[in-house]
Design a protein around this motif. Structure first.
Motif, PDB file in Angstrom:
ATOM      1  N   ARG A   1       5.718  -9.604  -8.259  1.00  0.00           N
ATOM      2  CA  ARG A   1       5.099 -10.711  -8.986  1.00  0.00           C
ATOM      3  C   ARG A   1       5.052 -10.422 -10.470  1.00  0.00           C
ATOM      4  O   ARG A   1       5.053  -9.273 -10.892  1.00  0.00           O
ATOM      5  CB  ARG A   1       3.651 -10.902  -8.589  1.00  0.00           C
ATOM      6  CG  ARG A   1       3.365 -10.769  -7.182  1.00  0.00           C
ATOM      7  CD  ARG A   1       1.906 -10.988  -6.997  1.00  0.00           C
ATOM      8  NE  ARG A   1       1.671 -10.925  -5.566  1.00  0.00           N
ATOM      9  CZ  ARG A   1       0.557 -11.282  -5.001  1.00  0.00           C
ATOM     10  NH1 ARG A   1      -0.439 -11.717  -5.716  1.00  0.00           N
ATOM     11  NH2 ARG A   1       0.434 -11.216  -3.706  1.00  0.00           N
TER      12      ARG A   1
ATOM     13  N   THR B   1       2.858  -9.983 -13.512  1.00  0.00           N
ATOM     14  CA  THR B   1       1.459  -9.576 -13.668  1.00  0.00           C
ATOM     15  C   THR B   1       1.002  -9.843 -15.098  1.00  0.00           C
ATOM     16  O   THR B   1       1.532  -9.265 -16.048  1.00  0.00           O
ATOM     17  CB  THR B   1       1.300  -8.074 -13.339  1.00  0.00           C
ATOM     18  OG1 THR B   1       1.746  -7.842 -12.003  1.00  0.00           O
ATOM     19  CG2 THR B   1      -0.152  -7.639 -13.465  1.00  0.00           C
TER      20      THR B   1
ATOM     21  N   GLU C   1      -5.229 -16.003  -5.768  1.00  0.00           N
ATOM     22  CA  GLU C   1      -4.414 -14.867  -6.214  1.00  0.00           C
ATOM     23  C   GLU C   1      -5.268 -13.613  -6.441  1.00  0.00           C
ATOM     24  O   GLU C   1      -6.494 -13.692  -6.491  1.00  0.00           O
ATOM     25  CB  GLU C   1      -3.660 -15.257  -7.490  1.00  0.00           C
ATOM     26  CG  GLU C   1      -2.616 -16.343  -7.213  1.00  0.00           C
ATOM     27  CD  GLU C   1      -1.895 -16.773  -8.463  1.00  0.00           C
ATOM     28  OE1 GLU C   1      -1.406 -15.911  -9.196  1.00  0.00           O
ATOM     29  OE2 GLU C   1      -1.844 -17.990  -8.709  1.00  0.00           O
TER      30      GLU C   1
ATOM     31  N   SER D   1      -1.647 -10.580  -9.607  1.00  0.00           N
ATOM     32  CA  SER D   1      -1.289 -11.612 -10.582  1.00  0.00           C
ATOM     33  C   SER D   1      -1.809 -11.316 -11.980  1.00  0.00           C
ATOM     34  O   SER D   1      -1.251 -11.803 -12.965  1.00  0.00           O
ATOM     35  CB  SER D   1      -1.820 -12.968 -10.119  1.00  0.00           C
ATOM     36  OG  SER D   1      -1.178 -13.313  -8.916  1.00  0.00           O
TER      37      SER D   1
END
Ligand code: TXA
Ligand code: MG
Length: 347
Positions: free
Chosen positions: A5, A7, A29, A168
């Motif tokens: 992902r 970040t 998230e 995230s």
């Protein structure tokens, strides 16, 4: 779950970033945030899917429950059944480094509590943690933000090292002040409690509010732990950690001896020692500064790993921690003994 992902990194004092991260958390998230103890890996505690993702991102066994972070002590009532003793303890120690186990309400999904009917309640005092929980508008389930088995993160860089791509957002809050996790307590009667995990609030502080304070038994093989997290190997650096038990002079002489035999070792020690151990001493503060030992312990274990990897170190030595019930000593003892997998050498 994939670990690639994007970040978002939120710098200290970036309130817009904090808002963005809070809205991510609210929508399911994962967000890492600072607390006064260690950084937490947060998910909405009302969202079963998000809680499940926490275990995946950390590589944590699914039978180890998460604690839930709230902005105000009275918010506990919405997610758990509070008691008079909870109110006395929360008046005294919240916000602060304590987690109180209570019977959970229906609203908290089983994924958070690992199927159990209790939930750990924690109200952090770190201003960024407080603001983040408030902005999120939901209680936040969060374990320490390390990969399972590694030392808990007490600095932003520890979180990025372990968790980039797995969450995230990561919020920077500087170095954690306490450095060891919260004291986890189980209320066993109207005026009695059991410490399941020693931490930032000491036994003596608890005794000012509660008549009877005991420590949970040491966990022998096969015993069912009251606090499931205590049964796993924990906080461990990559190279073996050996605790040296004996007078300070003898400990230092032992390490010097090993060095002179060509052993590649590191020594977790005190400010007073580092000049005697150039290139291999890692200080956790002044000899008698127990607060500093707690604050810097996990960072020292991580630093030992980093240097150890480059130098291909055989062993990491540390003074064996004091076995006493005062202040932060039980917390330090508990973490070091686990990090060393109970390896103590008498010198
Ligand atoms: O300071 C802290 O407590 C940090 C920060 C982020 O708040 N959090 C933390 O979480 O250390 P974690 O998951 O790494 O450790 C929580 C400990 C574990 O040993 C877990 O087994 C225990 O608390 N625990 C959680 N819920 C419990 C419950 N309902 N009953 C008994 N033990 C519980
Ligand atoms: Mg942990």
């Amino acid at each position: 779950m994939t670990f690639d992902r994007k970040t978002l990194l939120v710098p200290v004092g970036d309130d817009d970033g904090l808002r963005a991260a809070a809205s991510m958390l609210r929508s399911g998230e994962l967000v890492i945030f600072p607390t006064e103890t260690v950084y937490g890996l947060g998910a909405s505690a009302l969202d079963a899917r998000a809680a499940y993702d926490v275990f995946e991102a950390k590589g944590r066994p699914h039978d180890n429950p998460l604690i839930v972070h709230i902005a105000y002590p009275e918010d506990a009532e919405k997610i758990a059944y509070t008691t008079k003793l909870y109110r006395r303890l929360s008046d005294a120690f919240m916000p602060g480094p304590i987690t109180i186990i209570l019977k959970k309400r229906e609203i908290i999904p089983d994924e958070v509590t690992a199927g159990g009917n209790t939930v750990g309640i924690r109200c952090p005092v770190h201003p960024t943690a407080h603001r983040f929980i408030e902005l999120s508008g939901v209680p936040i389930a969060a374990p320490s933000a390390n990969l399972s088995g590694k030392p808990s993160p007490t600095r932003f860089s520890h979180c990025t090292d372990d968790m980039m791509g797995r969450v995230s957002a990561i919020i920077d809050g500087g170095e954690c002040d306490v450095g060891v996790e919260s004291t986890v307590v189980l209320l066993t009667g109207e005026d009695s409690l059991k410490i399941l995990r020693p931490g930032g609030v000491s036994r003596d502080e608890l005794l000012t509010i509660c008549h009877e304070v005991t420590f949970a038994e040491g966990l022998s093989e096969g015993e069912i732990p009251l606090s499931p997290g205590m049964k796993y190997k924990h906080y461990a650096p990559e190279s073996p950690l050996v605790l040296l038990d004996g007078e300070a002079q003898k400990v230092k002489a032992y390490v010097k001896d090993r060095l002179s035999f060509g052993e590649r070792c590191l020594f977790i020690c005190y400010d007073e020692d580092v000049s005697d151990f150039p290139g291999c001493g890692i200080s956790i503060g002044g000899k008698d500064d127990v607060k500093s030992h707690a604050r810097r312990l996990f960072a020292a274990l991580r630093e030992a790993d980093e240097i150890g990897g480059k130098m291909r170190v055989d062993v990491i030595y540390s003074y064996a921690p004091q076995r006493c019930v005062e202040g932060l000593s039980p917390a330090i003892y508990n973490r070091l003994i686990r990090a060393a997998n109970h390896t103590i050498r008498r010198v």
